[in-house]
Design a protein around this motif. Structure first.
Motif, PDB file in Angstrom:
ATOM      1  N   VAL A  64      16.878 -11.075  -5.205  1.00 34.55           N
ATOM      2  CA  VAL A  64      15.510 -11.117  -5.289  1.00 34.55           C
ATOM      3  C   VAL A  64      14.648 -11.422  -4.117  1.00 34.55           C
ATOM      4  CG1 VAL A  64      13.640 -12.327  -6.640  1.00 34.55           C
ATOM      5  CG2 VAL A  64      15.834 -11.729  -7.778  1.00 34.55           C
ATOM      6  N   SER A  65      15.278 -12.170  -3.509  1.00 36.71           N
ATOM      7  CA  SER A  65      14.537 -12.702  -2.247  1.00 36.71           C
ATOM      8  C   SER A  65      14.437 -11.714  -1.196  1.00 36.71           C
ATOM      9  CB  SER A  65      15.430 -13.967  -1.341  1.00 36.71           C
ATOM     10  OG  SER A  65      14.953 -14.335  -0.268  1.00 36.71           O
ATOM     11  N   ASP A  66      15.659 -10.539  -0.996  1.00 33.00           N
ATOM     12  CA  ASP A  66      15.699  -9.673  -0.182  1.00 33.00           C
ATOM     13  C   ASP A  66      14.673  -8.545  -0.659  1.00 33.00           C
ATOM     14  OD1 ASP A  66      17.629 -10.444   1.425  1.00 33.00           O
ATOM     15  OD2 ASP A  66      19.235  -9.542  -0.054  1.00 33.00           O
ATOM     16  N   SER A  67      14.541  -8.387  -1.882  1.00 27.28           N
ATOM     17  CA  SER A  67      13.432  -7.281  -2.375  1.00 27.28           C
ATOM     18  C   SER A  67      12.037  -7.822  -2.285  1.00 27.28           C
ATOM     19  CB  SER A  67      13.762  -7.192  -4.080  1.00 27.28           C
ATOM     20  OG  SER A  67      13.359  -8.309  -4.598  1.00 27.28           O
ATOM     21  N   GLN A  68      11.850  -8.924  -2.215  1.00 26.28           N
ATOM     22  CA  GLN A  68      10.341  -9.460  -1.839  1.00 26.28           C
ATOM     23  C   GLN A  68      10.029  -9.638  -0.434  1.00 26.28           C
ATOM     24  OE1 GLN A  68      10.911 -13.870  -3.232  1.00 26.28           O
ATOM     25  NE2 GLN A  68      10.410 -13.318  -5.284  1.00 26.28           N
ATOM     26  N   VAL A  69      10.969  -9.808   0.558  1.00 29.50           N
ATOM     27  CA  VAL A  69      10.654  -9.342   1.902  1.00 29.50           C
ATOM     28  C   VAL A  69      10.515  -7.925   2.371  1.00 29.50           C
ATOM     29  CG1 VAL A  69      11.483 -11.701   2.877  1.00 29.50           C
ATOM     30  CG2 VAL A  69      12.992  -9.812   2.720  1.00 29.50           C
ATOM     31  N   VAL A  70      11.331  -7.214   1.560  1.00 27.56           N
ATOM     32  CA  VAL A  70      11.207  -5.686   1.879  1.00 27.56           C
ATOM     33  C   VAL A  70       9.850  -5.218   1.172  1.00 27.56           C
ATOM     34  CG1 VAL A  70      12.327  -3.350   1.053  1.00 27.56           C
ATOM     35  CG2 VAL A  70      13.645  -5.258   1.700  1.00 27.56           C
ATOM     36  N   ALA A  71       9.402  -5.699   0.181  1.00 25.38           N
ATOM     37  CA  ALA A  71       8.426  -5.321  -0.648  1.00 25.38           C
ATOM     38  C   ALA A  71       6.954  -5.756   0.294  1.00 25.38           C
ATOM     39  CB  ALA A  71       8.313  -5.847  -1.983  1.00 25.38           C
ATOM     40  N   ARG A  72       7.181  -7.047   1.000  1.00 24.07           N
ATOM     41  CA  ARG A  72       6.077  -7.583   1.652  1.00 24.07           C
ATOM     42  C   ARG A  72       6.039  -6.747   3.173  1.00 24.07           C
ATOM     43  NH1 ARG A  72       6.219  -9.385   6.482  1.00 24.07           N
ATOM     44  NH2 ARG A  72       4.643 -10.667   7.382  1.00 24.07           N
ATOM     45  N   ALA A  73       7.090  -6.222   3.576  1.00 24.94           N
ATOM     46  CA  ALA A  73       6.916  -5.328   4.891  1.00 24.94           C
ATOM     47  C   ALA A  73       6.474  -4.215   4.204  1.00 24.94           C
ATOM     48  CB  ALA A  73       8.496  -5.385   5.336  1.00 24.94           C
ATOM     49  N   LEU A  74       6.706  -3.337   3.296  1.00 24.43           N
ATOM     50  CA  LEU A  74       6.195  -2.233   2.953  1.00 24.43           C
ATOM     51  C   LEU A  74       4.648  -2.163   2.670  1.00 24.43           C
ATOM     52  CD1 LEU A  74       8.741  -0.864   0.350  1.00 24.43           C
ATOM     53  CD2 LEU A  74       8.375  -0.347   2.674  1.00 24.43           C
ATOM     54  N   HIS A  75       4.070  -3.188   2.460  1.00 21.60           N
ATOM     55  CA  HIS A  75       2.782  -3.619   2.307  1.00 21.60           C
ATOM     56  C   HIS A  75       2.192  -3.854   3.398  1.00 21.60           C
ATOM     57  CE1 HIS A  75      -1.103  -5.699   1.259  1.00 21.60           C
ATOM     58  NE2 HIS A  75      -0.981  -4.803   0.196  1.00 21.60           N
ATOM     59  N   GLN A  76       2.814  -4.750   4.259  1.00 16.75           N
ATOM     60  CA  GLN A  76       2.179  -5.426   5.640  1.00 16.75           C
ATOM     61  C   GLN A  76       2.346  -4.268   6.541  1.00 16.75           C
ATOM     62  OE1 GLN A  76       0.798  -8.029   6.001  1.00 16.75           O
ATOM     63  NE2 GLN A  76       1.293  -8.876   8.267  1.00 16.75           N
ATOM     64  N   TYR A  77       3.363  -3.270   6.590  1.00 12.94           N
ATOM     65  CA  TYR A  77       3.184  -2.327   7.680  1.00 12.94           C
ATOM     66  C   TYR A  77       3.160  -0.828   7.099  1.00 12.94           C
ATOM     67  CZ  TYR A  77       5.255  -6.352  10.437  1.00 12.94           C
ATOM     68  OH  TYR A  77       5.379  -7.537  10.857  1.00 12.94           O
ATOM     69  N   LYS A  78       2.409  -0.819   5.838  1.00 10.94           N
ATOM     70  CA  LYS A  78       2.406   0.398   5.410  1.00 10.94           C
ATOM     71  C   LYS A  78       1.924   1.612   5.952  1.00 10.94           C
ATOM     72  CE  LYS A  78      -2.248  -1.166   3.838  1.00 10.94           C
ATOM     73  NZ  LYS A  78      -3.146  -1.660   2.570  1.00 10.94           N
ATOM     74  N   GLU A  79       1.209   1.687   7.069  1.00  8.24           N
ATOM     75  CA  GLU A  79       0.994   2.706   7.636  1.00  8.24           C
ATOM     76  C   GLU A  79       1.947   3.007   8.813  1.00  8.24           C
ATOM     77  OE1 GLU A  79      -2.896   2.015   9.516  1.00  8.24           O
ATOM     78  OE2 GLU A  79      -4.125   2.115   7.381  1.00  8.24           O
ATOM     79  N   ASP A  80       2.896   2.101   9.143  1.00  7.96           N
ATOM     80  CA  ASP A  80       3.905   2.313  10.188  1.00  7.96           C
ATOM     81  C   ASP A  80       5.167   2.801   9.553  1.00  7.96           C
ATOM     82  OD1 ASP A  80       2.223   1.452  12.290  1.00  7.96           O
ATOM     83  OD2 ASP A  80       2.480  -0.569  11.397  1.00  7.96           O
ATOM     84  N   ALA A 103       6.050   0.155  -2.327  1.00  8.78           N
ATOM     85  CA  ALA A 103       6.107   1.378  -1.511  1.00  8.78           C
ATOM     86  C   ALA A 103       4.920   2.478  -1.835  1.00  8.78           C
ATOM     87  CB  ALA A 103       7.760   2.163  -1.760  1.00  8.78           C
ATOM     88  N   CYS A 104       4.361   2.138  -2.946  1.00  7.38           N
ATOM     89  CA  CYS A 104       3.299   3.060  -3.366  1.00  7.38           C
ATOM     90  C   CYS A 104       1.962   2.853  -2.243  1.00  7.38           C
ATOM     91  CB  CYS A 104       2.704   2.556  -4.818  1.00  7.38           C
ATOM     92  SG  CYS A 104       3.816   3.074  -6.205  1.00  7.38           S
ATOM     93  N   HIS A 105       2.038   1.674  -1.628  1.00  5.96           N
ATOM     94  CA  HIS A 105       1.311   1.444  -0.605  1.00  5.96           C
ATOM     95  C   HIS A 105       1.279   2.282   0.739  1.00  5.96           C
ATOM     96  CE1 HIS A 105      -0.434  -1.951  -2.807  1.00  5.96           C
ATOM     97  NE2 HIS A 105       0.565  -2.290  -3.011  1.00  5.96           N
ATOM     98  N   CYS A 106       2.589   3.024   0.851  1.00  8.36           N
ATOM     99  CA  CYS A 106       2.857   3.518   2.154  1.00  8.36           C
ATOM    100  C   CYS A 106       2.412   5.135   2.107  1.00  8.36           C
ATOM    101  CB  CYS A 106       4.363   3.880   2.277  1.00  8.36           C
ATOM    102  SG  CYS A 106       5.243   2.138   2.337  1.00  8.36           S
TER     103      CYS A 106
END
Length: 368
Positions: A64-80, A103-106
């Motif tokens: 769960v912790s891994d999925s949270q940081v991956v989800a955060r990264a996808l939102h934080q760096y969505k354009e990259d 990932a829907c934010h990418c």
């Protein structure tokens, strides 16, 4: 400086999938921790990783912790983020859904690769999110791999068809049958620029006759878990004029079907790579493969899995094959680490390579 050091290690581990995955997760955990202290400031080091590598995680277990940081990264760096890839992963309940929702934010994805994943709550529970991702990235996506079944493909069909820039498409599962053949054919019809296609299904010749006519432009073709006859396969391959790589996984053509397959590939100067795993071949097929490679010098590599009945150390058939074809046994420890690994239910115990005149072009996996 810690994030920069971790980012460099992620780049350096590009050929070590598991190691890079673990380093990438560590980088994202550290970034989440430091960003919390720095009011969500974007890290230049992580930005570069997202642009050059993306979220590419393979052969890992996600909690769960891994999925949270991956989800955060996808939102934080969505354009990259240009790549979102999970291959041979296992995960806790709802982890995949958390990531796919984020990932829907990418909006600039080039690669979306979701394959060979297992856990509670499979990818098919996220159909709406997948459709959203495909629609937002339809002009940028080049590589797409999704596990689909007879029940989920209709909902995803239009979204996949709108991704008109695809050069690589991998779809299917063991729950994809002849029922979906016309739908798969329609999807393929919309992708005239497709160079690589992988289809996982339990379709038989009836399904292949429907799907096959839309595959004649591809350069790489792969079938898994299908039940195609050797006659139907050869008929299709004779029409794929630009074929360079052919992969057949868990489709039992046996030693009897191999000569016909090699015949249809004979003297095709563009052809480069043949991979046969779980097709019920035995050591009787090795001399045929040797002859095929000798008469087709343009073929760069051939990989085949052969069944043996006992340990290679005491198998006289193996010893005779090695002696008669100038093959050498690879040292077990250097290749399969400390234990055998499994391909389509077979425990691979050794690898044999034909060195001398074929210059390591033939690789034989021996499995009990």
């Amino acid at each position: 400086s810690l994030l920069s050091a971790l980012a460099n290690k992620v780049h350096d581990a590009k050929d070590e999938v598991f190691k890079r995955s673990q380093l990438l997760l560590l980088l994202l955990h550290c970034d989440a921790e430091y960003s919390h202290e720095l009011s969500q400031e974007r890290s230049p080091a992580v930005t570069m990783v997202m642009k050059n590598i993306g979220v590419d995680i393979g052969s890992s277990y996600l909690n769960v912790s891994d999925s949270q940081v991956v989800a955060r990264a996808l939102h934080q760096y969505k354009e990259d983020v240009h790549e979102l890839s999970f291959n041979n992963c296992t995960y806790d309940t709802h982890c995949l859904s958390n990531i796919i929702t984020a990932a829907c934010h990418c909006t600039n994805l080039i690669t979306l690769y979701i394959d060979n994943i297992s856990g509670e709550g499979g990818a098919e529970e996220d159909i709406d999110s997948f459709c959203d991702i495909l629609k937002k990235n339809k002009s940028t996506l080049r590589v797409l791999s999704l596990p689909v079944s007879d029940s989920s493909l209709p909902a995803l069909q239009s979204s996949i068809e709108e991704c008109t820039q695809l050069t690589y498409l991998s779809i299917g599962s063991t729950s994809l049958t002849n029922v979906s053949a016309h739908t798969v054919a329609t999807v393929l019809k919309h992708h005239c620029n497709l160079e690589e296609c992988e289809l996982t299904s339990t379709m038989d010749d009836e399904g292949l006759s429907i799907v096959g006519p839309h595959l004649h432009r591809v350069k790489t073709l792969s079938f898994s878990h299908s039940r195609f006859s050797i006659t139907a396969l050869c008929s299709l391959l004779s029409l794929v004029i630009s074929l360079q790589t052919f992969e057949l996984f868990d489709n039992p053509i046996g030693d009897e079907g191999l000569p016909a397959l090699l015949s249809v590939l004979h003297q095709r100067t563009d052809f480069r790579d043949l991979r046969l795993y779980g097709v019920d071949t035995t050591l009787q097929s090795v001399p045929r493969l040797v002859k095929f490679l000798q008469h087709n010098p343009h073929v760069e590599e051939c990989n085949v899995l052969c069944k043996v009945s006992s340990s290679i150390k005491c198998d006289p058939v193996v010893e005779e094959m090695v002696k008669s074809t100038n093959m050498e046994l690879e040292k077990r420890g250097s290749w399969v680490k400390e234990k055998p690994f499994c391909i389509f239910g077979y425990n691979v115990i050794e690898r044999v390579v034909l060195r001398n005149d074929l210059s390591q072009r033939l690789w034989v996996l021996l499995a009990i």
